[in-house]
Design an enzyme around this catalytic site. Structure first.
Site, PDB file in Angstrom:
ATOM      1  N   HIS A   1     -50.491 -10.514  15.981  1.00  0.00           N
ATOM      2  CA  HIS A   1     -50.900  -9.443  16.722  1.00  0.00           C
ATOM      3  C   HIS A   1     -50.046  -9.881  17.904  1.00  0.00           C
ATOM      4  O   HIS A   1     -49.960 -11.040  18.313  1.00  0.00           O
ATOM      5  CB  HIS A   1     -52.247  -9.565  17.200  1.00  0.00           C
ATOM      6  CG  HIS A   1     -52.835  -8.221  17.622  1.00  0.00           C
ATOM      7  ND1 HIS A   1     -52.738  -7.994  19.242  1.00  0.00           N
ATOM      8  CD2 HIS A   1     -53.418  -7.205  17.232  1.00  0.00           C
ATOM      9  CE1 HIS A   1     -53.232  -6.891  19.584  1.00  0.00           C
ATOM     10  NE2 HIS A   1     -53.624  -6.307  18.386  1.00  0.00           N
TER      11      HIS A   1
ATOM     12  N   ASP B   1     -56.878  -4.901  10.869  1.00  0.00           N
ATOM     13  CA  ASP B   1     -56.366  -4.080   9.539  1.00  0.00           C
ATOM     14  C   ASP B   1     -56.581  -5.151   8.256  1.00  0.00           C
ATOM     15  O   ASP B   1     -56.699  -4.622   7.125  1.00  0.00           O
ATOM     16  CB  ASP B   1     -55.026  -3.657   9.711  1.00  0.00           C
ATOM     17  CG  ASP B   1     -54.938  -2.626  10.830  1.00  0.00           C
ATOM     18  OD1 ASP B   1     -55.754  -1.752  10.728  1.00  0.00           O
ATOM     19  OD2 ASP B   1     -53.773  -2.963  11.565  1.00  0.00           O
TER      20      ASP B   1
HETATM   21  N1  ACO Z   1     -46.096 -12.304   8.275  1.00  0.00           N
HETATM   22  C1  ACO Z   1     -45.071 -13.207   8.322  1.00  0.00           C
HETATM   23  N2  ACO Z   1     -44.659 -13.723   9.510  1.00  0.00           N
HETATM   24  C2  ACO Z   1     -44.831 -12.928  10.820  1.00  0.00           C
HETATM   25  C3  ACO Z   1     -45.893 -12.096  10.700  1.00  0.00           C
HETATM   26  C4  ACO Z   1     -46.585 -11.674   9.416  1.00  0.00           C
HETATM   27  N3  ACO Z   1     -47.322 -10.651   9.343  1.00  0.00           N
HETATM   28  N4  ACO Z   1     -46.166 -11.467  11.900  1.00  0.00           N
HETATM   29  C5  ACO Z   1     -45.381 -12.309  12.679  1.00  0.00           C
HETATM   30  N5  ACO Z   1     -44.738 -13.022  11.963  1.00  0.00           N
HETATM   31  C6  ACO Z   1     -43.695 -14.066  12.570  1.00  0.00           C
HETATM   32  C7  ACO Z   1     -42.435 -13.453  13.101  1.00  0.00           C
HETATM   33  O1  ACO Z   1     -41.351 -13.457  11.839  1.00  0.00           O
HETATM   34  C8  ACO Z   1     -41.854 -14.339  14.273  1.00  0.00           C
HETATM   35  O2  ACO Z   1     -41.532 -15.429  13.622  1.00  0.00           O
HETATM   36  P1  ACO Z   1     -40.254 -16.210  14.472  1.00  0.00           P
HETATM   37  O3  ACO Z   1     -40.671 -16.707  15.625  1.00  0.00           O
HETATM   38  O4  ACO Z   1     -39.854 -17.502  13.722  1.00  0.00           O
HETATM   39  O5  ACO Z   1     -39.073 -15.240  14.695  1.00  0.00           O
HETATM   40  C9  ACO Z   1     -43.261 -14.688  14.934  1.00  0.00           C
HETATM   41  O6  ACO Z   1     -44.181 -14.569  13.707  1.00  0.00           O
HETATM   42  C10 ACO Z   1     -43.686 -13.848  15.985  1.00  0.00           C
HETATM   43  O7  ACO Z   1     -43.729 -12.360  15.418  1.00  0.00           O
HETATM   44  P2  ACO Z   1     -43.187 -11.194  16.338  1.00  0.00           P
HETATM   45  O8  ACO Z   1     -42.636 -10.183  15.006  1.00  0.00           O
HETATM   46  O9  ACO Z   1     -42.164 -11.574  17.271  1.00  0.00           O
HETATM   47  O10 ACO Z   1     -44.484 -10.673  16.866  1.00  0.00           O
HETATM   48  P3  ACO Z   1     -44.658  -9.209  17.647  1.00  0.00           P
HETATM   49  O11 ACO Z   1     -45.639  -9.643  18.610  1.00  0.00           O
HETATM   50  O12 ACO Z   1     -43.528  -8.776  17.942  1.00  0.00           O
HETATM   51  O13 ACO Z   1     -45.446  -8.292  16.474  1.00  0.00           O
HETATM   52  C11 ACO Z   1     -46.999  -7.651  15.012  1.00  0.00           C
HETATM   53  C12 ACO Z   1     -46.676  -8.259  16.252  1.00  0.00           C
HETATM   54  C13 ACO Z   1     -46.235  -6.360  14.852  1.00  0.00           C
HETATM   55  C14 ACO Z   1     -48.369  -7.222  14.769  1.00  0.00           C
HETATM   56  C15 ACO Z   1     -46.542  -8.350  13.667  1.00  0.00           C
HETATM   57  O14 ACO Z   1     -47.330  -9.788  13.790  1.00  0.00           O
HETATM   58  C16 ACO Z   1     -46.432  -7.974  12.142  1.00  0.00           C
HETATM   59  O15 ACO Z   1     -45.430  -7.141  12.007  1.00  0.00           O
HETATM   60  N6  ACO Z   1     -47.683  -8.023  11.743  1.00  0.00           N
HETATM   61  C17 ACO Z   1     -47.960  -7.272  10.230  1.00  0.00           C
HETATM   62  C18 ACO Z   1     -48.151  -5.905  10.481  1.00  0.00           C
HETATM   63  C19 ACO Z   1     -49.547  -5.977  10.998  1.00  0.00           C
HETATM   64  O16 ACO Z   1     -50.572  -6.232  10.478  1.00  0.00           O
HETATM   65  N7  ACO Z   1     -49.909  -4.920  11.924  1.00  0.00           N
HETATM   66  C20 ACO Z   1     -51.115  -4.540  12.596  1.00  0.00           C
HETATM   67  C21 ACO Z   1     -51.230  -5.130  14.050  1.00  0.00           C
HETATM   68  S1  ACO Z   1     -52.852  -4.904  14.776  1.00  0.00           S
HETATM   69  C22 ACO Z   1     -52.571  -3.047  15.056  1.00  0.00           C
HETATM   70  O17 ACO Z   1     -51.627  -2.432  15.284  1.00  0.00           O
HETATM   71  C23 ACO Z   1     -54.017  -2.601  14.848  1.00  0.00           C
END
Ligand code: ACO
Length: 442
Positions: free
Chosen positions: A320, A377
């Site tokens: 998140h 979710d």
């Molecule tokens: N699985 C594996 N790795 C992940 C995940 C995941 N679900 N989420 C983040 N990471 C990793 C990223 O690759 C990144 O790694 P790095 O630092 O080595 O490059 C690090 O964790 C930080 O993640 P970001 O993508 O920079 O975080 P951001 O805040 O931009 O994105 C998001 C947040 C979109 C929720 C992301 O965690 C994600 O894609 N999760 C899966 C989709 C999801 O569940 N979305 C629902 C969110 S809640 C909502 O909207 C109701």
């Protein structure tokens, strides 16, 4: 904006005193940036005059450090796992309030009295019907149409039926119309997918029971809504009701800042919610769990894939932008999912996979170091499945829950005297000026 609405009634807490301005040195020249402090001590540097005074803009892709507005609706402390609607902790609201009460609270700023709630619910009940002509839109959609596409289209099309929003009374009425007709449109989208006739709303049922009735009744057999289902849906809608400046809410504010009408702004928010990185994640979680089940339940393989950046695979329902400890909504849902499934007499192999996956990920250095925890979710889809809601309707349910939040933010923006059209800047990285080459010379 010319539109006026019922005033938001709320107590404004005294804000902490602002510290001395911050100083920014750019190219040897010092600039003062005023500091603003919110009621929970959140600190912001006011850069609204930065470009005019220094010529520079700030650069913040994804807006992770950018405050786009002041808001009195929802407070989140992602480090501490805190979520409050108008000051009330989500843990105290969940299971104790009606969704309609929370709609009122978010939109009008205070908990309704019994009389106010009765009047509000009465109005919601009386505006559930959609214009008969709107059924023709549904006829035109292919039966495979995604219900999120239908919901977004139908919500913007409401502005063709209720265009007089500029008048004082119409705007509050349009808020009621949106909340009341949302479930009718959502259920009709499901019926379109199923090839079944649309079911009309019933005025004797609660907000949640009426929706379930419109979803699952068929002419040959009215559907008896079990109290456990009404309770579960009520909880799910409350947990999704607002989440401050997330992608879809910011979209609603962005579109609304151009003075687009309420229906157009909310329709845009629905489209933003649809993406798998936002509300579409609840559908993506169940699809992922199904994929793991079909792959002999080998969840560890998927944890490894999520850690391998080259795989392009993410653990859906994990991570998140704001929560870096736990998502309080996920915590409530995890505690509820077993209860609901037990009461419904449903056992779901996907729940076992979800729990095992969570257990492994929560102890894995990759996820721990990046502070990746289950989000709202992760478990919501398991409850929706047990309720008989098809996977492609999960995000629609999220949209119905988020409706009061979107409306509250849209109204708040409307009343904010500092609201200007939202128009971010950019750092241009394309080619410098060059002469145009006519087609014959290329
Ligand atoms: N699985 C594996 N790795 C992940 C995940 C995941 N679900 N989420 C983040 N990471 C990793 C990223 O690759 C990144 O790694 P790095 O630092 O080595 O490059 C690090 O964790 C930080 O993640 P970001 O993508 O920079 O975080 P951001 O805040 O931009 O994105 C998001 C947040 C979109 C929720 C992301 O965690 C994600 O894609 N999760 C899966 C989709 C999801 O569940 N979305 C629902 C969110 S809640 C909502 O909207 C109701």
């Amino acid at each position: 904006m010319s539109q006026q609405t019922k005033a938001v009634v709320e107590e404004s807490p005294a804000l902490p005193p602002a510290p001395a301005p911050a100083r920014l040195t750019l190219d040897g020249k010092e600039h003062e940036l005023p500091v603003i402090v919110g009621s929970e001590g959140e600190v912001g540097l006011d850069i609204s005059q930065l470009r005019a005074r220094s010529g520079a803009i700030t650069f913040d892709p994804g807006y992770g450090n950018t405050g786009a507005c002041e808001s009195a609706i929802t407070f989140i402390d992602g480090e501490a796992g805190i979520l409050r609607y108008r000051g009330y902790p989500i843990e105290e609201i969940a299971g104790r309030a009606q969704f309609t009460e929370i709609c009122y609270l978010l939109i009008y700023g205070h908990l309704p009295t019994a009389e106010e709630l009765k009047d509000f619910e009465n109005q919601l009940t009386r505006h559930t019907m959609i214009h008969e002509d709107m059924k023709k839109f549904f006829e035109g959609f292919p039966s495979s149409a995604h219900p999120m596409a239908m919901l977004s289209s139908m919500v913007v099309s409401l502005s063709t039926y209720y265009p007089k929003e500029g008048r004082d009374d119409d705007l509050d009425l349009n808020v009621i119309r949106l909340l009341a007709k949302g479930p009718t449109i959502a259920a009709a989208s499901y019926k379109k997918n199923m090839g079944q006739p649309v079911v009309y709303p019933r005025n004797d049922l609660s907000y949640c029971s009426n929706f379930l009735h419109m979803m699952f009744s068929v002419p040959a057999e009215p559907y008896e809504v079990r109290p456990v289902l009404d309770r579960a849906l009520n909880l799910l809608l409350i947990l999704h009701a607002d989440h401050e400046q997330n992608c879809s809410t910011s979209t609603v504010r962005m579109v609304g800042s151009s003075q687009a009408n309420l229906f157009a702004s909310i329709s845009a928010g629905i489209s933003a919610l649809w993406g798998p990185l936002h509300g579409g994640a609840n559908q993506a979680v169940i699809e992922m769990l199904g994929r793991i089940r079909d792959d002999h339940g080998d969840y560890k393989k998927y944890v490894d894939m999520a850690k391998d950046k080259g795989s392009g695979f993410k653990l859906m329902g994990f991570g998140h932008r704001v929560y870096k400890n736990f998502d309080p909504r996920a915590k409530i849902l995890k505690a509820t999912v077993d209860e609901v499934l037990a009461e419904l007499g449903v056992s779901d192999p996907l729940l076992e996979i979800a729990k095992a996956l969570e257990e492994v990920a929560l102890h894995d250095e990759f996820f721990v170091s990046r502070k990746l925890y289950p989000n709202v979710d992760f478990y919501s889809g398991i409850i929706y499945r047990a309720m008989g809601i098809p996977t492609n309707m999960f995000t629609v349910l999220f949209a119905l829950g988020r409706m009061p939040g979107w409306i509250a933010h849209w109204r708040e923006m409307l009343h904010d005297p500092r609201n200007r059209i939202n128009r971010p800047r950019q750092i241009y990285t394309g080619p410098p000026q060059r002469p145009f080459v006519p087609l014959a010379q290329r």
